[in-house]
Design a protein around this motif. Structure first.
Motif, PDB file in Angstrom:
ATOM      1  N   GLU A   1       0.594  -1.269   0.102  1.00 42.27           N
ATOM      2  CA  GLU A   1       0.043  -0.003  -0.009  1.00 42.27           C
ATOM      3  C   GLU A   1       0.788   1.430   0.010  1.00 42.27           C
ATOM      4  OE1 GLU A   1      -3.098   1.882   3.038  1.00 42.27           O
ATOM      5  OE2 GLU A   1      -3.430  -0.201   2.418  1.00 42.27           O
ATOM      6  N   ASP A   2       1.867   1.252   0.979  1.00 36.11           N
ATOM      7  CA  ASP A   2       2.647   2.378   0.728  1.00 36.11           C
ATOM      8  C   ASP A   2       4.103   1.792   1.472  1.00 36.11           C
ATOM      9  OD1 ASP A   2       4.288   4.547   1.416  1.00 36.11           O
ATOM     10  OD2 ASP A   2       2.548   5.765   2.211  1.00 36.11           O
ATOM     11  N   PRO A   3       4.931   1.633   0.279  1.00 33.84           N
ATOM     12  CA  PRO A   3       6.307   0.862   0.803  1.00 33.84           C
ATOM     13  C   PRO A   3       7.123   1.807   1.532  1.00 33.84           C
ATOM     14  CG  PRO A   3       5.956   0.613  -1.483  1.00 33.84           C
ATOM     15  CD  PRO A   3       4.803   1.458  -0.770  1.00 33.84           C
ATOM     16  N   VAL A   4       7.228   2.803   1.242  1.00 32.57           N
ATOM     17  CA  VAL A   4       8.039   4.142   2.177  1.00 32.57           C
ATOM     18  C   VAL A   4       7.655   4.052   3.666  1.00 32.57           C
ATOM     19  CG1 VAL A   4       8.813   6.324   2.555  1.00 32.57           C
ATOM     20  CG2 VAL A   4       8.907   5.473   0.154  1.00 32.57           C
ATOM     21  N   LEU A   5       6.165   4.173   3.910  1.00 29.23           N
ATOM     22  CA  LEU A   5       5.889   4.067   5.243  1.00 29.23           C
ATOM     23  C   LEU A   5       6.104   2.618   5.827  1.00 29.23           C
ATOM     24  CD1 LEU A   5       4.313   5.768   7.547  1.00 29.23           C
ATOM     25  CD2 LEU A   5       2.179   4.920   6.444  1.00 29.23           C
ATOM     26  N   TRP A   6       5.850   1.820   5.257  1.00 27.26           N
ATOM     27  CA  TRP A   6       6.059   0.384   5.630  1.00 27.26           C
ATOM     28  C   TRP A   6       7.610   0.331   6.258  1.00 27.26           C
ATOM     29  CZ3 TRP A   6       9.356  -3.615   4.223  1.00 27.26           C
ATOM     30  CH2 TRP A   6       8.940  -4.874   4.857  1.00 27.26           C
ATOM     31  N   MET A   7       8.517   1.040   5.451  1.00 30.22           N
ATOM     32  CA  MET A   7       9.937   0.940   5.685  1.00 30.22           C
ATOM     33  C   MET A   7       9.957   1.681   6.924  1.00 30.22           C
ATOM     34  SD  MET A   7      13.044   2.997   3.702  1.00 30.22           S
ATOM     35  CE  MET A   7      11.787   4.604   3.933  1.00 30.22           C
ATOM     36  N   ARG A   8       9.514   3.026   7.019  1.00 26.52           N
ATOM     37  CA  ARG A   8       9.588   3.792   8.105  1.00 26.52           C
ATOM     38  C   ARG A   8       9.130   3.202   9.376  1.00 26.52           C
ATOM     39  NH1 ARG A   8       6.517   8.870   7.292  1.00 26.52           N
ATOM     40  NH2 ARG A   8       7.408   9.499   9.225  1.00 26.52           N
ATOM     41  N   VAL A   9       8.102   2.699   9.593  1.00 23.37           N
ATOM     42  CA  VAL A   9       7.422   1.957  10.815  1.00 23.37           C
ATOM     43  C   VAL A   9       8.406   0.829  11.187  1.00 23.37           C
ATOM     44  CG1 VAL A   9       5.962   0.238   9.738  1.00 23.37           C
ATOM     45  CG2 VAL A   9       5.376   1.244  11.950  1.00 23.37           C
ATOM     46  N   ARG A  10       9.103   0.237  10.378  1.00 23.16           N
ATOM     47  CA  ARG A  10      10.193  -0.713  10.753  1.00 23.16           C
ATOM     48  C   ARG A  10      11.644  -0.161  11.139  1.00 23.16           C
ATOM     49  NH1 ARG A  10       6.352  -2.802   8.433  1.00 23.16           N
ATOM     50  NH2 ARG A  10       5.812  -4.896   8.621  1.00 23.16           N
TER      51      ARG A  10
ATOM     52  N   ALA B   1      15.137  -5.833  16.822  1.00 26.53           N
ATOM     53  CA  ALA B   1      15.828  -4.814  15.986  1.00 26.53           C
ATOM     54  C   ALA B   1      16.542  -5.605  14.674  1.00 26.53           C
ATOM     55  CB  ALA B   1      16.842  -4.073  17.076  1.00 26.53           C
ATOM     56  N   ARG B   2      17.268  -6.634  14.804  1.00 25.03           N
ATOM     57  CA  ARG B   2      17.740  -7.157  13.726  1.00 25.03           C
ATOM     58  C   ARG B   2      16.665  -7.431  12.589  1.00 25.03           C
ATOM     59  NH1 ARG B   2      19.591 -11.878  15.022  1.00 25.03           N
ATOM     60  NH2 ARG B   2      20.961 -10.928  16.692  1.00 25.03           N
ATOM     61  N   LEU B   3      15.652  -8.029  13.143  1.00 22.08           N
ATOM     62  CA  LEU B   3      14.460  -8.642  12.203  1.00 22.08           C
ATOM     63  C   LEU B   3      14.055  -7.193  11.514  1.00 22.08           C
ATOM     64  CD1 LEU B   3      12.895 -11.292  14.092  1.00 22.08           C
ATOM     65  CD2 LEU B   3      14.299 -11.644  12.210  1.00 22.08           C
ATOM     66  N   CYS B   4      13.574  -6.163  12.172  1.00 22.18           N
ATOM     67  CA  CYS B   4      13.191  -5.044  11.485  1.00 22.18           C
ATOM     68  C   CYS B   4      13.964  -4.302  10.582  1.00 22.18           C
ATOM     69  CB  CYS B   4      12.627  -3.835  12.769  1.00 22.18           C
ATOM     70  SG  CYS B   4      11.326  -4.629  13.780  1.00 22.18           S
ATOM     71  N   LEU B   5      15.550  -4.161  10.869  1.00 21.78           N
ATOM     72  CA  LEU B   5      16.134  -3.606   9.958  1.00 21.78           C
ATOM     73  C   LEU B   5      16.511  -4.333   8.862  1.00 21.78           C
ATOM     74  CD1 LEU B   5      19.122  -2.474  12.575  1.00 21.78           C
ATOM     75  CD2 LEU B   5      17.382  -0.985  11.472  1.00 21.78           C
ATOM     76  N   LYS B   6      16.274  -5.623   8.683  1.00 23.49           N
ATOM     77  CA  LYS B   6      16.494  -6.402   7.559  1.00 23.49           C
ATOM     78  C   LYS B   6      15.128  -6.166   6.733  1.00 23.49           C
ATOM     79  CE  LYS B   6      16.917 -11.263   6.248  1.00 23.49           C
ATOM     80  NZ  LYS B   6      17.098 -12.711   6.275  1.00 23.49           N
ATOM     81  N   GLU B   7      14.010  -6.132   7.259  1.00 18.42           N
ATOM     82  CA  GLU B   7      13.003  -5.712   6.311  1.00 18.42           C
ATOM     83  C   GLU B   7      13.098  -4.364   6.011  1.00 18.42           C
ATOM     84  OE1 GLU B   7       9.646  -6.328   9.120  1.00 18.42           O
ATOM     85  OE2 GLU B   7       9.122  -8.556   8.379  1.00 18.42           O
ATOM     86  N   ALA B   8      13.421  -3.322   6.680  1.00 14.97           N
ATOM     87  CA  ALA B   8      13.492  -2.224   6.255  1.00 14.97           C
ATOM     88  C   ALA B   8      14.598  -1.943   5.343  1.00 14.97           C
ATOM     89  CB  ALA B   8      13.789  -1.187   7.563  1.00 14.97           C
ATOM     90  N   GLY B   9      15.632  -2.618   5.230  1.00  9.14           N
ATOM     91  CA  GLY B   9      16.876  -2.401   4.650  1.00  9.14           C
ATOM     92  C   GLY B   9      16.409  -2.760   3.140  1.00  9.14           C
ATOM     93  N   SER B  10      15.644  -3.789   3.145  1.00  6.42           N
ATOM     94  CA  SER B  10      15.007  -4.389   1.380  1.00  6.42           C
ATOM     95  C   SER B  10      14.550  -3.151   0.834  1.00  6.42           C
ATOM     96  CB  SER B  10      14.212  -5.488   1.563  1.00  6.42           C
ATOM     97  OG  SER B  10      12.798  -5.165   2.411  1.00  6.42           O
ATOM     98  N   VAL B  11      13.578  -2.232   1.384  1.00 13.29           N
ATOM     99  CA  VAL B  11      13.159  -1.068   0.809  1.00 13.29           C
ATOM    100  C   VAL B  11      13.796   0.003   0.583  1.00 13.29           C
ATOM    101  CG1 VAL B  11      11.076   0.479   1.031  1.00 13.29           C
ATOM    102  CG2 VAL B  11      10.638  -1.815   1.778  1.00 13.29           C
TER     103      VAL B  11
END
Length: 420
Positions: free
Chosen positions: A270-279, A297-307
């Motif tokens: 729906e909004d990849p940038v917001l999805w990244m920011r919340v992670r 923290a590591r899991l969230c950073l891995k997800e955010a890093g892909s975007v």
């Protein structure tokens, strides 16, 4: 306010003006369409694919509180063309330069279009790490909103200014702007989403000033009022702001539960940038917990890093690197943390106040571990005291905690070194 003119506005002028008026009021296509017309039809109107009918024009004039002339003004100028391009193909790395040029060409042009252009330009500067230029744009934006004299634009401009002043370290002026915005929103009985934006800003200022009881009360009240009337973007930001307050208040379970709601509420498509920011926000929160939750923290950073790799702007890239550096440090990967520090040293000019402080603290933590104890401790004490004097009580507490933890870690390392 409604209007039913003899001659209907023509496309594509009508569509460009319709989108500009919708955006400056902070409405999504679905919100403007309501139950009278479909969002898909509104989208075709904005793209110029369909002409407006008298009934639809009358409805839109009423919803947007304008006359039909608003759909004709300054239709063909450079600003309108730039904003139409953004509407159809999105933002690009070159958008700031294009907007700057269009604003120069239309210094006396349509005020609503100029407001929208300044809004976009401020966002471009912020994402590029050009904080001073972004702040200057938001000051101009606020003055322009007073000239237009639309209450929603005046409130939205002041909220934006309050947040940028907060990020620059000027908490007193930030609070003044946010308080003025809240007063305006209440006086004009603006929609709830506008008041939620203001209150969320005040929550962050309360937390930064160390007023945690007031911040927690406001945050919980905001979370309780979230419903379908509030845009999903704003719901997510309220939830992650409230989660951050819970962490500072020492309520780990409430923080985790509230942040999980924010993570679950934002689908990636729906909004990849917001999805990244919340992670990124979640990773930051997990690294602030006591004890620090490095696994989450590591899991969230891995997800955010892909975007971030695909869509992230310079500011997002730096935020990701700083948190990766924190994670590496707290997991004992000191060499990796030092490598990231060296990479960030070349980008320090685009960092905000809080990010610069965190990088400075991390550099000193590494120096302390590497044996440069006296200078590192003295510098961390200086940073903590300066943050305290500036009213950034929350940031100061973070620095003192980091110093205490690193001293304990260094002492343990020294003990292991001398134990036979």
């Amino acid at each position: 306010m409604s209007s039913r003119p003899d001659r209907l506005p023509e496309q594509p002028v009508f569509g460009r003006r319709l989108r500009a008026l919708r955006v400056v009021r902070g409405l999504s296509q679905a919100e403007l369409a309501g139950s009278t017309i479909s969002a898909a039809y509104l989208s075709r109107l904005e793209s110029g694919a369909r002409p407006p009918t008298p009934r639809v024009l009358s409805y839109l004039c009423t919803r947007l509180e304008v006359t039909s002339s608003a759909f004709r003004a300054s239709a063909g100028g450079p600003l309108a063309r730039v904003l139409a391009t953004v509407a159809t193909v999105g933002e690009s790395a070159q958008l700031a330069a294009v907007l700057e040029n269009a604003l120069l060409l239309e210094q006396d042009g349509d005020t609503v279009l100029r407001w929208q252009a300044h809004w976009l330009l401020a966002r471009c500067y912020q994402m590029q790490g050009r904080a001073a230029e972004g702040l200057r744009q938001v000051h101009e934006l606020t003055e322009l909103s007073d000239e237009i004299d639309l209450p929603d634009l005046r409130v939205r401009s002041r909220v934006r200014l309050a947040r940028m002043l907060r990020d620059s370290g000027d908490l007193a002026r930030a609070r003044d702007c946010a308080s003025e915005a809240l007063s305006l929103a209440e006086q004009e009985d603006l929609p709830r989403r506008d008041r939620v934006e203001v209150l969320m800003t005040l929550v962050s200022l309360d937390a930064e000033n160390g007023q945690l009881v007031q911040a927690r009360e406001r945050a919980e009240s905001l979370v309780d009022t979230l419903d379908d009337e509030i845009p999903v973007r704003l719901q997510v930001e309220v939830l992650w702001t409230a989660a951050g307050v819970c962490v500072r208040h020492g309520d780990r379970s409430a923080a985790d539960e509230t942040m999980q709601k924010a993570l679950d509420r934002m689908p990636s498509n729906e909004d990849p940038v917001l999805w990244m920011r919340v992670r990124l926000a979640a990773a930051s929160m997990y690294l602030q917990m006591d004890p620090r939750d490095t696994l989450q923290a590591r899991l969230c950073l891995k997800e955010a890093g892909s975007v971030v790799k695909v869509m992230g702007l310079p500011l997002h890239q730096c935020e990701l690197l700083i948190m990766k550096m924190q994670l590496a440090f707290y997991e004992g990967r000191f060499s990796e943390a030092r490598e990231i520090s060296d990479e960030l040293a070349e980008r320090v000019e685009i960092l905000g106040v809080r990010e610069r402080v965190r990088l400075g603290v991390l550099d000193n933590q590494l120096a302390l571990i590497e044996g440069n104890r006296v200078d590192a401790v003295a510098d961390m004490e200086r940073i903590a005291k300066e943050a305290q004097e500036a009213g950034r009580v929350g940031l100061s507490a973070e620095v003192w905690r980091a110093l205490a933890e690193t001293l304990k870690l260094a002492e343990g390392k020294d003990h292991r070194r001398v134990t036979p």
